[in-house]
Design a protein around this motif. Structure first.
Motif, mmCIF file in Angstrom:
data_model
loop_
_atom_site.group_PDB
_atom_site.id
_atom_site.type_symbol
_atom_site.label_atom_id
_atom_site.label_comp_id
_atom_site.label_asym_id
_atom_site.label_seq_id
_atom_site.Cartn_x
_atom_site.Cartn_y
_atom_site.Cartn_z
ATOM 1 N N ALA A 295 0.814 -1.221 0.000
ATOM 2 C CA ALA A 295 0.000 0.000 0.000
ATOM 3 C C ALA A 295 0.846 1.269 0.000
ATOM 4 O O ALA A 295 0.451 2.280 -0.587
ATOM 5 N N LEU A 296 1.989 1.224 0.654
ATOM 6 C CA LEU A 296 2.802 2.436 0.822
ATOM 7 C C LEU A 296 4.050 2.344 -0.041
ATOM 8 O O LEU A 296 5.016 1.653 0.303
ATOM 9 N N HIS A 297 4.051 3.042 -1.156
ATOM 10 C CA HIS A 297 5.197 3.017 -2.064
ATOM 11 C C HIS A 297 6.176 4.128 -1.685
ATOM 12 O O HIS A 297 6.392 5.087 -2.434
ATOM 13 N N ASN A 298 6.727 3.980 -0.500
ATOM 14 C CA ASN A 298 7.682 4.955 0.024
ATOM 15 C C ASN A 298 8.562 4.261 1.064
ATOM 16 O O ASN A 298 8.324 3.093 1.414
ATOM 17 N N PRO A 299 9.576 4.951 1.582
ATOM 18 C CA PRO A 299 10.465 4.307 2.554
ATOM 19 C C PRO A 299 9.767 3.818 3.815
ATOM 20 O O PRO A 299 10.220 2.850 4.436
ATOM 21 N N VAL A 300 8.654 4.446 4.212
ATOM 22 C CA VAL A 300 7.926 3.987 5.403
ATOM 23 C C VAL A 300 7.389 2.574 5.187
ATOM 24 O O VAL A 300 7.552 1.682 6.032
ATOM 25 N N GLY A 301 6.741 2.352 4.041
ATOM 26 C CA GLY A 301 6.243 1.026 3.731
ATOM 27 C C GLY A 301 7.381 0.032 3.528
ATOM 28 O O GLY A 301 7.289 -1.128 3.940
ATOM 29 N N TYR A 302 8.449 0.485 2.893
ATOM 30 C CA TYR A 302 9.600 -0.370 2.578
ATOM 31 C C TYR A 302 10.252 -0.896 3.853
ATOM 32 O O TYR A 302 10.395 -2.116 4.037
ATOM 33 N N TYR A 303 10.597 0.009 4.757
ATOM 34 C CA TYR A 303 11.288 -0.408 5.969
ATOM 35 C C TYR A 303 10.322 -0.915 7.039
ATOM 36 O O TYR A 303 10.686 -1.783 7.849
ATOM 37 N N GLY A 304 9.102 -0.370 7.061
ATOM 38 C CA GLY A 304 8.108 -0.854 8.017
ATOM 39 C C GLY A 304 7.760 -2.311 7.770
ATOM 40 O O GLY A 304 7.596 -3.101 8.707
ATOM 41 N N CYS A 305 7.660 -2.685 6.493
ATOM 42 C CA CYS A 305 7.409 -4.077 6.140
ATOM 43 C C CYS A 305 8.518 -4.976 6.688
ATOM 44 O O CYS A 305 8.254 -6.046 7.243
ATOM 45 N N ALA A 306 9.761 -4.546 6.546
ATOM 46 C CA ALA A 306 10.890 -5.359 6.995
ATOM 47 C C ALA A 306 10.787 -5.667 8.485
ATOM 48 O O ALA A 306 10.951 -6.821 8.914
ATOM 49 N N LEU A 307 10.505 -4.651 9.278
ATOM 50 C CA LEU A 307 10.436 -4.851 10.728
ATOM 51 C C LEU A 307 9.256 -5.729 11.118
ATOM 52 O O LEU A 307 9.391 -6.664 11.924
ATOM 53 N N LEU A 308 8.081 -5.467 10.528
ATOM 54 C CA LEU A 308 6.887 -6.232 10.887
ATOM 55 C C LEU A 308 6.982 -7.681 10.432
ATOM 56 O O LEU A 308 6.611 -8.608 11.173
ATOM 57 N N VAL A 309 7.470 -7.897 9.214
ATOM 58 C CA VAL A 309 7.624 -9.270 8.730
ATOM 59 C C VAL A 309 8.679 -10.002 9.550
ATOM 60 O O VAL A 309 8.543 -11.192 9.857
ATOM 61 N N GLY A 310 9.744 -9.300 9.935
ATOM 62 C CA GLY A 310 10.750 -9.919 10.793
ATOM 63 C C GLY A 310 10.173 -10.344 12.137
ATOM 64 O O GLY A 310 10.382 -11.473 12.583
ATOM 65 N N LEU A 311 9.433 -9.445 12.782
ATOM 66 C CA LEU A 311 8.802 -9.788 14.061
ATOM 67 C C LEU A 311 7.814 -10.939 13.890
ATOM 68 O O LEU A 311 7.746 -11.852 14.719
ATOM 69 N N GLY A 312 7.063 -10.908 12.791
ATOM 70 C CA GLY A 312 6.064 -11.939 12.566
ATOM 71 C C GLY A 312 6.672 -13.299 12.265
ATOM 72 O O GLY A 312 6.320 -14.308 12.887
#
Length: 396
Positions: A295-312
């Protein structure tokens, strides 16, 4: 309490770290390598890289049976040694004409999946064997940290080495050196003796696949598909769409920090028997991460995905691995490990091909939304079927 951090366990974890490092130091940069060196398009990249996973999948179908039926130390050393040796065949391909180089790379990369599939099954099974039974679930969680550390360090090491030298040959040499160190560590591991597998119906289907865990396998394949799609096209997407030429290292750093954090906290929960709780909470976190990435084609979505997927994934994967092991009798630990990894390979391979097709024809948005959609299917299937099946059929 039985000792968890024994010498053999530490050696196996180190060898696993080195195999993960040797893979991950190349994986995020291979799409760029194929594009820059051989002029390969997105669809071609997807096909070329998926061959590795397909052959690994075929090897995994037999790896559990081989690991359970033959001396595990011998299987471990032979498979890991061939896995390490294959990295030498990547060296110098960029000096060949583009068509020939791409063809040779495709053959080498595809065949490399065979020893990788067997070596990772043998290493995982060795880790289970050297763990005390009372701390096995906890140990599995910590064992995964060796993967996470490799995932964190390797992309940075690869990007740094390439920035310094602008040579993919240096990356291949680095991968070869790491794999050789892993082989040396495995050669010193003592694996406890075990009873031979009874030789009745040796070629029956359940000697190759843990049939009782097919629900967990299907569920895991969904999550692997999402991960394979996003991680493979991450570097090209960041470069072409976001103008981020060095974002891949940061993505994998945050992913690994999330993985390590959740594994450290999740290990205690697994020791307390909260297997399905860990799995469910991890799946939901990852789903939010993939949706944010799409949904977020910007650095927030890019790096936020990394942290959330890592935690998950740090919660989900060790819990799912524990499910496979707890659904298998003791003489099928190798089959349980190979079934787990086969499920992951199927998902990753499908995700790589799907991502190449969709990004080529419909753009990155469609590809990443498909990753979120497949992940959602896995979450739904877990809560409707796989969770209850595990609670009814677990052996320990």
């Amino acid at each position: 309490m039985d000792r968890l951090w024994n010498a053999n366990y530490l050696k196996v974890c180190f060898a696993n770290f080195m195999s993960c490092f040797s893979f991950m130091v190349l994986a995020p940069l291979l799409p760029l390598y194929l594009s820059d060196t051989f002029g390969a398009g997105k669809h071609t990249i997807g096909i070329v890289l998926s061959g590795y996973t397909v052959v690994a999948l075929v090897a995994r179908l037999f790896s559990g049976y081989i690991t359970d039926s033959f001396p595990r130390k011998r299987v471990l050393l032979i498979s890991y040694g061939i896995f390490a040796l294959f990295f030498a065949f990547y060296l110098g391909l960029d000096a060949l004409p583009a068509t020939i180089g791409l063809t040779v790379f495709t053959v080498v990369r595809t065949l490399h999946g065979g020893p990788m599939g067997l070596a990772t099954t043998a290493t995982t099974t060795a880790a289970i064997d050297v763990l005390p039974a009372s701390r096995r679930a906890e140990g599995i969680g910590y064992y995964g940290l060796s993967n996470n550390l490799g995932t964190a360090v390797a992309p940075f090491a690869g990007l740094y080495a390439y920035d310094l030298t602008h040579s993919y040959t240096v990356l291949f040499a680095l991968a070869l050196a790491a794999a050789v160190l892993g082989f040396v560590a495995n050669s010193t591991v003592h694996i406890p003796s075990r009873e031979a597998v009874p030789n009745k119906a040796p070629l029956s289907f359940d000697r190759f696949i843990l049939v009782n865990a097919w629900r967990q396998g299907l569920m895991l394949a969904c999550f692997a598909c999402s991960y394979g799609l996003v991680s493979t096209y991450l570097a090209i997407y960041g470069k072409e769409e976001l103008g981020m030429t060095t974002g891949t290292g940061g993505f994998f750093l945050l992913l690994s920090l999330g993985l390590m954090t959740s594994r450290l906290f999740g290990a205690r929960s697994l020791r307390q028997g909260r297997v399905t709780h860990n799995a469910g909470s991890g799946m939901l976190l990852s789903l939010v991460g993939y949706a944010a990435f799409a949904a977020l084609h910007n650095p927030v979505g890019y790096y936020g995905c990394a942290l959330l997927v890592g935690l998950g994934n740090g919660h989900m994967y060790p819990a799912t691995q524990t499910m496979f092991i707890n659904l298998a009798p003791h003489n099928k630990r190798g089959t349980a490990s190979s079934s787990l990894l086969t499920s992951w390979d199927i998902g990753v391979g499908f995700g790589v091909v799907l991502g190449g097709i969709l990004s080529e024809r419909l753009g990155y948005g469609a590809a990443f939304w498909s990753a979120a959609a497949v992940n959602l299917c896995g979450v739904i299937f877990f809560f409707l079927s796989a969770r209850r099946h595990f609670d009814r059929n677990k052996l320990r």
